[in-house]
Design a protein around this motif. Structure first.
Motif, PDB file in Angstrom:
ATOM      1  N   ASN A  75       0.806  -1.218   0.000  1.00 39.45           N
ATOM      2  CA  ASN A  75       0.000   0.000   0.000  1.00 39.45           C
ATOM      3  C   ASN A  75       0.839   1.269   0.000  1.00 39.45           C
ATOM      4  O   ASN A  75       0.341   2.350   0.302  1.00 39.45           O
ATOM      5  CB  ASN A  75      -0.927   0.018   1.223  1.00 39.45           C
ATOM      6  CG  ASN A  75      -0.155   0.042   2.538  1.00 39.45           C
ATOM      7  OD1 ASN A  75       1.043  -0.220   2.556  1.00 39.45           O
ATOM      8  ND2 ASN A  75      -0.835   0.353   3.630  1.00 39.45           N
ATOM      9  N   CYS A  76       2.141   1.159  -0.301  1.00 40.79           N
ATOM     10  CA  CYS A  76       3.003   2.344  -0.290  1.00 40.79           C
ATOM     11  C   CYS A  76       3.307   2.779  -1.720  1.00 40.79           C
ATOM     12  O   CYS A  76       3.321   1.975  -2.642  1.00 40.79           O
ATOM     13  CB  CYS A  76       4.293   2.085   0.491  1.00 40.79           C
ATOM     14  SG  CYS A  76       5.318   0.769  -0.187  1.00 40.79           S
ATOM     15  N   THR A  77       3.540   4.100  -1.868  1.00 40.83           N
ATOM     16  CA  THR A  77       3.809   4.681  -3.178  1.00 40.83           C
ATOM     17  C   THR A  77       5.067   5.532  -3.110  1.00 40.83           C
ATOM     18  O   THR A  77       5.209   6.358  -2.215  1.00 40.83           O
ATOM     19  CB  THR A  77       2.629   5.563  -3.635  1.00 40.83           C
ATOM     20  OG1 THR A  77       1.439   4.774  -3.706  1.00 40.83           O
ATOM     21  CG2 THR A  77       2.910   6.176  -5.004  1.00 40.83           C
ATOM     22  N   VAL A  78       5.977   5.332  -4.063  1.00 40.25           N
ATOM     23  CA  VAL A  78       7.186   6.144  -4.175  1.00 40.25           C
ATOM     24  C   VAL A  78       7.283   6.634  -5.613  1.00 40.25           C
ATOM     25  O   VAL A  78       7.228   5.833  -6.551  1.00 40.25           O
ATOM     26  CB  VAL A  78       8.457   5.355  -3.808  1.00 40.25           C
ATOM     27  CG1 VAL A  78       9.686   6.258  -3.927  1.00 40.25           C
ATOM     28  CG2 VAL A  78       8.355   4.793  -2.395  1.00 40.25           C
ATOM     29  N   VAL A  79       7.418   7.954  -5.768  1.00 38.14           N
ATOM     30  CA  VAL A  79       7.512   8.563  -7.090  1.00 38.14           C
ATOM     31  C   VAL A  79       8.850   9.287  -7.189  1.00 38.14           C
ATOM     32  O   VAL A  79       9.193  10.092  -6.313  1.00 38.14           O
ATOM     33  CB  VAL A  79       6.352   9.549  -7.335  1.00 38.14           C
ATOM     34  CG1 VAL A  79       6.498  10.210  -8.707  1.00 38.14           C
ATOM     35  CG2 VAL A  79       5.016   8.836  -7.227  1.00 38.14           C
ATOM     36  N   VAL A  80       9.609   9.004  -8.243  1.00 37.65           N
ATOM     37  CA  VAL A  80      10.896   9.661  -8.489  1.00 37.65           C
ATOM     38  C   VAL A  80      10.795  10.459  -9.781  1.00 37.65           C
ATOM     39  O   VAL A  80      10.655   9.881 -10.863  1.00 37.65           O
ATOM     40  CB  VAL A  80      12.043   8.639  -8.582  1.00 37.65           C
ATOM     41  CG1 VAL A  80      13.368   9.347  -8.865  1.00 37.65           C
ATOM     42  CG2 VAL A  80      12.141   7.813  -7.303  1.00 37.65           C
ATOM     43  N   ASN A  81      10.824  11.779  -9.664  1.00 31.85           N
ATOM     44  CA  ASN A  81      10.724  12.635 -10.864  1.00 31.85           C
ATOM     45  C   ASN A  81       9.596  12.192 -11.795  1.00 31.85           C
ATOM     46  O   ASN A  81       9.798  11.960 -12.986  1.00 31.85           O
ATOM     47  CB  ASN A  81      12.058  12.661 -11.616  1.00 31.85           C
ATOM     48  CG  ASN A  81      13.075  13.569 -10.943  1.00 31.85           C
ATOM     49  OD1 ASN A  81      12.860  14.075  -9.849  1.00 31.85           O
ATOM     50  ND2 ASN A  81      14.208  13.783 -11.599  1.00 31.85           N
TER      51      ASN A  81
END
Length: 260
Positions: free
Chosen positions: A181-187
């Protein structure tokens, strides 16, 4: 026995030699320390031209007291001390930024109060004794309408360039060990972990003697169809949903271990 605090912090910082190691340290904090019922979201902005990294999360944030504890080297993790499961023990992550940069700024909001503190490498170089290093307080729990969360700014980075593709790959591999349920956005790129194709899966329960120490745990071994990259090998160890370690339990380098 005395320890020069500035040198101690910089020696720990030397363990974080690349942008991906530094970024993951703060991303992991943002994923873990969230309010109950909150799905963690972390945004990473890499700016090679400005030599700057910004990491924003929607975690529970910190008061000024919490920020002061954040900067205690080798301090005991307060969540663990209170009985709350957590990843850190004697965290040195606050030093990570100085492995690649010269300025660390932390902006944190907790309960509609914003605090901002800043520390630079020159501050560390000035202190050669065991005295505390003064951290500049730019804002002290100023009333605001922002939601809870923390922003990490790392500036004056001395790497030749920032490796966005490498950071994305590193984060995606580590997301395999975190809840879905986790979200990581890079650029603007949303990181997603893709599990290698699995040939078979085996499950094991502890013997009666081992159960007395471990509890009623389960070991799940997945065998891939093809050799997997070194970062993905090993068994991940979880407790109360928190990832603590990975291991091959002595099988490192042995035949077929690169399929586990």
């Amino acid at each position: 026995v005395k320890s020069p605090v500035g040198l101690d912090l910089l020696q720990n910082a030397a363990l974080f030699k690349t942008d991906k190691l530094v970024i993951w340290e703060y991303v992991a904090n943002g994923l873990q320390y969230v309010d109950p019922g909150t799905n963690p979201i972390v945004s990473v902005r890499l700016d090679s031209k400005a030599r700057r990294i910004r990491i924003c999360d929607n975690g529970r944030g910190m008061t000024l007291d919490g920020l002061q504890n954040f900067f205690v080297m080798h301090g005991e993790n307060l969540d663990r001390k209170s009985g709350t499961p957590g990843r850190g023990r004697f965290g040195t992550g606050k030093s990570a930024a100085f492995g690649i940069g010269d300025l660390l700024r932390v902006t944190s909001v907790r309960d509609s109060r914003r605090s901002i503190v800043e520390l630079t490498r020159s501050d560390l170089d000035k202190v050669s004794s065991g005295d505390p290093i003064p951290v500049r307080i730019l804002q002290n729990e100023v009333a605001c309408s922002d939601p809870n969360g923390t922003v990490i700014d790392i500036e004056q980075i001395h790497l030749r360039s920032l490796d966005q593709p490498g950071c994305i790959r590193y984060i995606e591999r580590h997301l395999a060990k975190w809840p879905k349920n986790c979200t990581v956005v890079v650029n603007n790129h949303e990181c997603e972990y893709s599990e290698p194709p699995i040939k078979e899966q085996r499950r094991f329960r502890p013997t009666e003697a081992a159960r007395e120490s471990l509890g009623d745990v389960e070991l799940v071994l997945k065998v891939s169809k093809a050799p997997v990259d070194e970062d993905l090998r090993r068994v991940s160890i979880f407790s109360n949903g928190v990832w603590h370690e990975t291991t091959l339990a002595g099988a490192e380098g042995k035949e077929m271990s690169n399929y586990i």
